[in-house]
Design a protein around this motif. Structure first.
Motif, mmCIF file in Angstrom:
data_model
loop_
_atom_site.group_PDB
_atom_site.id
_atom_site.type_symbol
_atom_site.label_atom_id
_atom_site.label_comp_id
_atom_site.label_asym_id
_atom_site.label_seq_id
_atom_site.Cartn_x
_atom_site.Cartn_y
_atom_site.Cartn_z
ATOM 1 N N ARG A 132 2.579 11.559 -3.636
ATOM 2 C CA ARG A 132 3.110 12.182 -2.361
ATOM 3 C C ARG A 132 3.978 11.779 -1.731
ATOM 4 N NH1 ARG A 132 1.074 16.294 -3.227
ATOM 5 N NH2 ARG A 132 1.720 17.218 -1.244
ATOM 6 N N TRP A 133 4.941 11.980 -0.830
ATOM 7 C CA TRP A 133 6.049 11.535 -0.455
ATOM 8 C C TRP A 133 6.046 10.291 0.132
ATOM 9 C CZ3 TRP A 133 8.557 9.826 3.917
ATOM 10 C CH2 TRP A 133 9.997 9.593 3.895
ATOM 11 N N ASP A 134 4.985 9.880 0.949
ATOM 12 C CA ASP A 134 4.873 8.667 1.558
ATOM 13 C C ASP A 134 3.665 7.794 0.447
ATOM 14 O OD1 ASP A 134 2.552 9.924 1.712
ATOM 15 O OD2 ASP A 134 2.104 9.467 3.833
ATOM 16 N N CYS A 135 4.092 7.537 -0.716
ATOM 17 C CA CYS A 135 3.366 6.583 -1.489
ATOM 18 C C CYS A 135 3.604 5.179 -1.682
ATOM 19 C CB CYS A 135 3.341 7.301 -2.856
ATOM 20 S SG CYS A 135 5.232 7.352 -3.683
ATOM 21 N N MET A 144 3.893 -2.048 -1.842
ATOM 22 C CA MET A 144 2.844 -1.642 -2.345
ATOM 23 C C MET A 144 3.054 -0.032 -2.596
ATOM 24 S SD MET A 144 0.514 -3.983 -1.748
ATOM 25 C CE MET A 144 -0.851 -3.462 -1.935
ATOM 26 N N PHE A 145 2.006 0.354 -3.587
ATOM 27 C CA PHE A 145 2.047 1.708 -4.165
ATOM 28 C C PHE A 145 0.902 2.302 -3.985
ATOM 29 C CE2 PHE A 145 1.279 4.385 -8.058
ATOM 30 C CZ PHE A 145 2.273 4.966 -8.137
ATOM 31 N N TRP A 146 0.788 3.597 -3.261
ATOM 32 C CA TRP A 146 -0.392 4.295 -2.925
ATOM 33 C C TRP A 146 -0.436 5.317 -3.867
ATOM 34 C CZ3 TRP A 146 -3.879 2.451 0.686
ATOM 35 C CH2 TRP A 146 -3.383 1.598 1.649
ATOM 36 N N HIS A 147 -1.646 5.664 -4.495
ATOM 37 C CA HIS A 147 -1.813 6.757 -5.316
ATOM 38 C C HIS A 147 -3.348 7.152 -5.308
ATOM 39 C CE1 HIS A 147 -3.129 3.150 -7.416
ATOM 40 N NE2 HIS A 147 -3.747 3.977 -8.437
ATOM 41 N N ASP A 148 -3.633 8.338 -6.033
ATOM 42 C CA ASP A 148 -4.776 8.998 -5.970
ATOM 43 C C ASP A 148 -5.483 8.437 -7.529
ATOM 44 O OD1 ASP A 148 -6.990 10.622 -5.882
ATOM 45 O OD2 ASP A 148 -6.073 12.403 -6.643
ATOM 46 N N GLN A 149 -6.307 7.606 -7.202
ATOM 47 C CA GLN A 149 -6.983 7.032 -8.644
ATOM 48 C C GLN A 149 -8.216 7.544 -8.761
ATOM 49 O OE1 GLN A 149 -6.463 2.446 -9.091
ATOM 50 N NE2 GLN A 149 -8.745 2.478 -8.772
ATOM 51 N N THR A 150 -8.837 8.192 -7.907
ATOM 52 C CA THR A 150 -10.213 8.979 -8.081
ATOM 53 C C THR A 150 -10.075 10.287 -8.542
ATOM 54 O OG1 THR A 150 -10.099 9.745 -5.794
ATOM 55 C CG2 THR A 150 -11.358 7.600 -6.270
ATOM 56 N N LYS A 151 -8.766 10.895 -8.549
ATOM 57 C CA LYS A 151 -8.510 12.234 -8.996
ATOM 58 C C LYS A 151 -8.893 13.396 -8.398
ATOM 59 C CE LYS A 151 -8.462 10.633 -13.731
ATOM 60 N NZ LYS A 151 -8.949 10.820 -15.374
ATOM 61 N N ASN A 154 -7.611 11.812 -3.044
ATOM 62 C CA ASN A 154 -7.866 10.805 -1.859
ATOM 63 C C ASN A 154 -6.586 9.539 -2.192
ATOM 64 O OD1 ASN A 154 -9.854 11.894 -0.585
ATOM 65 N ND2 ASN A 154 -11.629 10.803 -1.946
ATOM 66 N N TYR A 155 -5.492 9.593 -1.438
ATOM 67 C CA TYR A 155 -4.499 8.821 -1.612
ATOM 68 C C TYR A 155 -4.408 7.469 -1.136
ATOM 69 C CZ TYR A 155 -2.409 12.725 -3.942
ATOM 70 O OH TYR A 155 -1.848 14.056 -4.624
ATOM 71 N N ASP A 156 -5.724 6.668 -1.327
ATOM 72 C CA ASP A 156 -6.022 5.380 -0.589
ATOM 73 C C ASP A 156 -6.148 4.440 -1.288
ATOM 74 O OD1 ASP A 156 -8.256 6.356 -2.193
ATOM 75 O OD2 ASP A 156 -9.605 6.681 -0.418
ATOM 76 N N VAL A 157 -5.640 4.100 -2.635
ATOM 77 C CA VAL A 157 -5.626 3.063 -3.678
ATOM 78 C C VAL A 157 -4.362 2.359 -3.678
ATOM 79 C CG1 VAL A 157 -6.508 2.276 -5.603
ATOM 80 C CG2 VAL A 157 -7.810 3.878 -4.598
ATOM 81 N N ALA A 158 -4.115 1.209 -3.339
ATOM 82 C CA ALA A 158 -2.807 0.838 -3.567
ATOM 83 C C ALA A 158 -2.852 -0.564 -4.403
ATOM 84 C CB ALA A 158 -2.355 0.474 -2.033
#
Length: 461
Positions: A132-135, A144-151, A154-158
């Motif tokens: 996402r734009w605000d990653c 810090m880098f936020w991404h969807d680790q669970t696929k 949910n973009y809640d892992v940094a």
């Protein structure tokens, strides 16, 4: 259906082209175990759903026709190799990266940025292209880098990232924002920014919420690699390369698993690649105490980080001089090692001078399974509880042994070895040993922390 199944298997065995599937070039792709599995399982699921929801009855499909399609099982996981050094240097060369952007991404959608992010962070391709734009953001001064680790969206892992990558993604944010302004004549609102894709496709995407696809990235990456004449490579090998480099730098398998977002150590082990020399150097310096000690699993020699080659060689000579093979491990009692009689009447498994080695994992796993079967076949619960309590120190020693091997990324290697045959003692790995008490204590501490967390959650509830 029977003829279709036979035809697919025939095509797989003889590497014949598919009747339907096509590759990126548009040519029919060769039927492989993977594509045949996908076809069988996909058709089976489609037909079973049709049978369940009544569609098959409306189409007059016989039940026998539907159930004739077999389940093909899961796809075989391929353990990709890391990039060789010369390939890694070529894929990170600035001139080559410039060529990647100019020749294979003329619209500047972020092909080079995606690749550099994959290399630096070890994320999967899908995790990066769907950012996402605000990653990115700074928290306490840290990038810090936020991404969807669970696929699952949910973009809640940094994870922490270098400032250079942070600046690269910040510049990509600016370009994405400028495209939105150029299209709509205004800046996006806060809610629109939350839905913006950082690497947005330029096809039927007025709101900028649809990200680039894996196929788009892979097409450009393959064309670039073919142009560089580097052989058959896939982007996922960058993940393996990072994991291997982390291991060589001293990171434990647990740390690698957490950073890469693996569900279990077993999954993380697919990303760890050691040479035979590394295996020998690491295996021969870990010794743990046996089940008869006060603290099974205590580390006797070595630690959880690899030694240098010189240290490992020196330690191996020292250990080999003061140990002698015993059933399921080694005796370290000096008089016995020198040829004296055992004062404990060879009761090794209850002796604090007995240690387990990396070569003994399969032996003790079999022992654990035997005791489990005995407990399950007990005539009453009291007898089963007694058997579990009696074997509990040994079980902790086995857990400590497995934890030590997993921490070094050697669990799969240990499971592939069965060094209780006489001829195997000529291999250097026979002298690998683990001290059990510290490791069992570590396992116990983790369990206590988990219990404390559960208690706190229950109290809060």
């Amino acid at each position: 259906m029977t003829r279709f199944i036979a035809d697919q298997r025939h095509r797989e065995q003889n590497s014949l082209p598919s009747l339907v599937m096509k590759g990126l070039t548009g040519e029919p792709s060769t039927v492989t175990q993977v594509t045949r599995t996908d076809v069988f399982n996909g058709v089976r699921k489609l037909l079973r759903d049709a049978l369940e929801h009544g569609t098959a009855e409306r189409l007059a499909l016989d039940r026998e026709f539907i159930i004739a399609m077999p389940y093909a099982g899961n796809e075989t996981l391929r353990a990709r190799r890391p990039f060789p050094d010369e390939v890694a240097r070529a894929l990170a060369d600035r001139e080559n990266l410039t060529r990647l952007a100019e020749a294979h991404d003329p619209d500047d959608l972020g092909l080079r940025d995606v690749w550099e992010t994959i290399v630096v962070t070890g994320r999967r391709v899908g995790e990066v292209v769907k950012l996402r734009w605000d990653c990115i953001g700074r928290y306490g001064g840290l990038a810090m880098f936020w991404h969807d680790q669970t696929k699952v969206g949910n973009y809640d892992v940094a994870i922490r990232i270098p400032d250079r990558l942070y600046d690269l993604l910040a510049e990509r944010q600016r370009k994405t924002l400028d495209r939105f302004v150029a299209r709509h004549g205004r800046r996006p609102t806060a809610s629109e920014r939350a839905r913006l894709a950082l690497f947005a496709t330029n096809v039927r995407n007025p709101a900028g919420t649809t990200a680039l696809s894996y196929t788009w990235f892979n097409r450009g990456f393959r064309a670039w690699v073919n142009e560089l004449d580097l052989g058959q490579l896939v982007p996922h090998q960058a993940r393996h390369t990072l994991a291997t480099n982390l291991l060589r730098a001293g990171a434990s398998l647990t740390h690698i698993r957490r950073y890469l977002g693996q569900v279990s150590d077993r999954m993380a082990e697919h990303y760890v690649h050691l040479t035979s020399t590394d295996l020998e150097d690491v295996l021969q310096h870990i010794w743990v105490a046996g089940p008869g000690t006060a603290q099974p699993g205590e580390l006797l020699a070595g630690d959880a980080t690899p030694l240098t080659r010189a240290q490992a060689q020196a330690l191996a000579i020292d250990l080999s001089r003061r140990s002698t093979p015993a059933e399921g491990g080694f005796c370290t009692f000096q008089p016995v090692v020198e040829g004296g009689a055992c004062p404990w009447n060879l009761n090794c498994h209850n002796c604090d001078k007995f240690v387990l080695s990396g070569a003994d994992l399969l032996y003790w796993r079999r022992k654990r399974e035997q005791w489990r079967l005995l407990a399950e076949g007990a005539p009453d619960d009291a007898t089963a509880d007694y058997l579990h309590r009696y074997f509990e120190p040994t079980a902790r020693a086995i857990d400590g042994l497995e934890s030590a091997l997993a921490g070094l990324g050697l669990l799969d290697d240990a499971l592939a070895l069965d060094l209780r045959k006489p001829q195997d003692y000529f291999h250097r790995v026979w002298s690998t040993a683990f001290r059990a008490a510290d490791l069992a204590q570590a396992v116990g501490d983790e369990q206590n922390q988990a219990d404390d967390t559960i208690d706190e959650q229950e109290q809060c509830a």
